[in-house]
Design a protein around this motif. Sequence first.
Motif, PDB file in Angstrom:
ATOM      1  N   HIS A 191      36.171  41.977  44.877  1.00  0.00           N
ATOM      2  CA  HIS A 191      37.148  41.513  45.856  1.00  0.00           C
ATOM      3  C   HIS A 191      36.683  41.977  47.239  1.00  0.00           C
ATOM      4  CE1 HIS A 191      40.966  40.855  43.148  1.00  0.00           C
ATOM      5  NE2 HIS A 191      40.007  39.968  42.929  1.00  0.00           N
ATOM      6  N   PRO A 192      36.056  41.105  48.020  1.00  0.00           N
ATOM      7  CA  PRO A 192      35.565  41.514  49.342  1.00  0.00           C
ATOM      8  C   PRO A 192      36.663  42.056  50.256  1.00  0.00           C
ATOM      9  CG  PRO A 192      34.617  39.407  48.697  1.00  0.00           C
ATOM     10  CD  PRO A 192      35.679  39.714  47.694  1.00  0.00           C
ATOM     11  N   SER A 193      37.910  41.668  50.016  1.00  0.00           N
ATOM     12  CA  SER A 193      39.020  42.141  50.844  1.00  0.00           C
ATOM     13  C   SER A 193      39.297  43.624  50.649  1.00  0.00           C
ATOM     14  CB  SER A 193      40.291  41.356  50.507  1.00  0.00           C
ATOM     15  OG  SER A 193      40.722  41.650  49.180  1.00  0.00           O
ATOM     16  N   GLY A 194      38.825  44.177  49.527  1.00  0.00           N
ATOM     17  CA  GLY A 194      39.108  45.567  49.209  1.00  0.00           C
ATOM     18  C   GLY A 194      40.259  45.728  48.233  1.00  0.00           C
ATOM     19  N   SER A 195      41.064  44.683  48.051  1.00  0.00           N
ATOM     20  CA  SER A 195      42.203  44.766  47.140  1.00  0.00           C
ATOM     21  C   SER A 195      41.741  44.956  45.698  1.00  0.00           C
ATOM     22  CB  SER A 195      43.043  43.490  47.235  1.00  0.00           C
ATOM     23  OG  SER A 195      44.023  43.451  46.205  1.00  0.00           O
ATOM     24  N   LEU A 196      42.490  45.770  44.967  1.00  0.00           N
ATOM     25  CA  LEU A 196      42.208  45.960  43.551  1.00  0.00           C
ATOM     26  C   LEU A 196      43.306  45.353  42.682  1.00  0.00           C
ATOM     27  CD1 LEU A 196      40.830  49.618  43.571  1.00  0.00           C
ATOM     28  CD2 LEU A 196      39.542  47.499  43.213  1.00  0.00           C
ATOM     29  N   ILE A 197      44.143  44.514  43.286  1.00  0.00           N
ATOM     30  CA  ILE A 197      45.218  43.855  42.550  1.00  0.00           C
ATOM     31  C   ILE A 197      44.706  42.530  41.994  1.00  0.00           C
ATOM     32  CG2 ILE A 197      47.528  42.853  42.695  1.00  0.00           C
ATOM     33  CD1 ILE A 197      48.067  44.763  45.034  1.00  0.00           C
ATOM     34  N   PRO A 198      44.683  42.361  40.679  1.00  0.00           N
ATOM     35  CA  PRO A 198      44.195  41.103  40.108  1.00  0.00           C
ATOM     36  C   PRO A 198      45.137  39.949  40.424  1.00  0.00           C
ATOM     37  CG  PRO A 198      45.100  42.505  38.394  1.00  0.00           C
ATOM     38  CD  PRO A 198      45.073  43.328  39.635  1.00  0.00           C
ATOM     39  N   SER A 199      44.565  38.817  40.772  1.00  0.00           N
ATOM     40  CA  SER A 199      45.367  37.624  41.041  1.00  0.00           C
ATOM     41  C   SER A 199      45.749  36.967  39.718  1.00  0.00           C
ATOM     42  CB  SER A 199      44.564  36.639  41.891  1.00  0.00           C
ATOM     43  OG  SER A 199      43.447  36.154  41.157  1.00  0.00           O
ATOM     44  N   GLU A 200      46.644  35.995  39.795  1.00  0.00           N
ATOM     45  CA  GLU A 200      46.988  35.233  38.593  1.00  0.00           C
ATOM     46  C   GLU A 200      45.782  34.478  38.076  1.00  0.00           C
ATOM     47  OE1 GLU A 200      49.756  35.353  36.718  1.00  0.00           O
ATOM     48  OE2 GLU A 200      50.229  37.012  38.077  1.00  0.00           O
ATOM     49  N   GLU A 201      44.914  34.028  39.002  1.00  0.00           N
ATOM     50  CA  GLU A 201      43.685  33.351  38.577  1.00  0.00           C
ATOM     51  C   GLU A 201      42.774  34.309  37.808  1.00  0.00           C
ATOM     52  OE1 GLU A 201      45.002  33.226  41.551  1.00  0.00           O
ATOM     53  OE2 GLU A 201      45.369  31.098  41.974  1.00  0.00           O
ATOM     54  N   ASP A 202      42.720  35.554  38.251  1.00  0.00           N
ATOM     55  CA  ASP A 202      41.927  36.561  37.534  1.00  0.00           C
ATOM     56  C   ASP A 202      42.456  36.756  36.117  1.00  0.00           C
ATOM     57  OD1 ASP A 202      40.410  37.005  39.825  1.00  0.00           O
ATOM     58  OD2 ASP A 202      41.613  38.723  40.469  1.00  0.00           O
ATOM     59  N   LYS A 203      43.774  36.828  35.987  1.00  0.00           N
ATOM     60  CA  LYS A 203      44.380  37.036  34.670  1.00  0.00           C
ATOM     61  C   LYS A 203      44.160  35.825  33.775  1.00  0.00           C
ATOM     62  CE  LYS A 203      48.047  40.015  36.500  1.00  0.00           C
ATOM     63  NZ  LYS A 203      49.507  40.164  36.687  1.00  0.00           N
ATOM     64  N   ASN A 204      44.335  34.637  34.344  1.00  0.00           N
ATOM     65  CA  ASN A 204      44.149  33.420  33.537  1.00  0.00           C
ATOM     66  C   ASN A 204      42.707  33.284  33.066  1.00  0.00           C
ATOM     67  OD1 ASN A 204      46.824  32.627  33.761  1.00  0.00           O
ATOM     68  ND2 ASN A 204      46.461  31.426  35.614  1.00  0.00           N
ATOM     69  N   ALA A 205      41.768  33.589  33.958  1.00  0.00           N
ATOM     70  CA  ALA A 205      40.356  33.523  33.583  1.00  0.00           C
ATOM     71  C   ALA A 205      40.060  34.509  32.457  1.00  0.00           C
ATOM     72  CB  ALA A 205      39.479  33.823  34.791  1.00  0.00           C
ATOM     73  N   THR A 206      40.672  35.675  32.528  1.00  0.00           N
ATOM     74  CA  THR A 206      40.471  36.685  31.483  1.00  0.00           C
ATOM     75  C   THR A 206      40.972  36.173  30.136  1.00  0.00           C
ATOM     76  OG1 THR A 206      40.721  38.452  33.123  1.00  0.00           O
ATOM     77  CG2 THR A 206      40.957  39.067  30.801  1.00  0.00           C
ATOM     78  N   ARG A 207      42.166  35.576  30.137  1.00  0.00           N
ATOM     79  CA  ARG A 207      42.723  35.025  28.881  1.00  0.00           C
ATOM     80  C   ARG A 207      41.794  33.970  28.285  1.00  0.00           C
ATOM     81  NH1 ARG A 207      47.471  34.785  32.144  1.00  0.00           N
ATOM     82  NH2 ARG A 207      48.981  36.422  31.599  1.00  0.00           N
ATOM     83  N   ILE A 208      41.331  33.054  29.130  1.00  0.00           N
ATOM     84  CA  ILE A 208      40.477  31.959  28.663  1.00  0.00           C
ATOM     85  C   ILE A 208      39.164  32.495  28.094  1.00  0.00           C
ATOM     86  CG2 ILE A 208      39.096  29.984  29.438  1.00  0.00           C
ATOM     87  CD1 ILE A 208      41.384  29.443  31.483  1.00  0.00           C
ATOM     88  N   LEU A 209      38.545  33.437  28.815  1.00  0.00           N
ATOM     89  CA  LEU A 209      37.264  33.973  28.364  1.00  0.00           C
ATOM     90  C   LEU A 209      37.428  34.823  27.105  1.00  0.00           C
ATOM     91  CD1 LEU A 209      35.692  34.874  31.813  1.00  0.00           C
ATOM     92  CD2 LEU A 209      35.078  32.963  30.318  1.00  0.00           C
ATOM     93  N   TYR A 210      38.546  35.528  27.005  1.00  0.00           N
ATOM     94  CA  TYR A 210      38.790  36.318  25.794  1.00  0.00           C
ATOM     95  C   TYR A 210      38.908  35.401  24.576  1.00  0.00           C
ATOM     96  CZ  TYR A 210      40.983  39.367  22.388  1.00  0.00           C
ATOM     97  OH  TYR A 210      41.268  40.077  21.239  1.00  0.00           O
TER      98      TYR A 210
END
Length: 220
Positions: free
Chosen positions: A168-187
């Motif tokens: 996250h170039p912004s520095g944020s460590l909060i996962p977005s909903e897109e991050d969570k959805n991608a994780t579900r799909i890849l899992y």
Amino acid sequence: MDVNEKKNLPRERLEKNGPEALSTADLLALVLGRGTAAKNVFDLAAELTTFLSAAARRPTLEELEEIRGLGRAKAAQILACLELSSRFFIGTQMTRVSTPRALVAHLAFLKFKRQECFVEISLSSCNGILGIHPITEGLADRTPIHAREIFVEAIRDRASGIIIAHNHPSGSLIPSEEDKNATRILYQAGKLLEIPVYDHLIISFQGYVSLNAKFPELFQ
């Protein structure tokens, strides 16, 4: 300098306990070698540690030179070490990882990226790193990913499992909903291919977060 003081110097502690026992400032002090008349090497290393920890990207030679006491030659040494560590850790040398923290050092190059980059880490049956593969590089706040790009590298490596990571170039460590959805799909894709996805790490100049630790339901 008495014997006890000498035993506490970074080089002596590295020889006795290994480099992993040293702080970042200790390691930088070893790289720098010596300070200046105005600033000893330990103060210089501490200031450099603070500077690099807060950096949102890899510093330039000129930016490093602005640290009083560093100078062009030592600034070049630091840049060379940063580049060398990135090249080494992207290599294929077998290294075992047992925790997300142990893997983060191998992904430090993501900290300085100005765009979101997605990587796949192939692991052996004993959690050895078979390969670290950059998959995509996108915009400042997102990068497109697809399961086929992720798992083709894992299949080539004959991986027993994988970990995925992006920055996250912004520095944020909060996962977005897109991050969570991608994780579900890849899992789920990993389950079908019998190549389990063990974790998804988010890296930034603020640190890292493990989605498996924060959101274990994504891996069920």
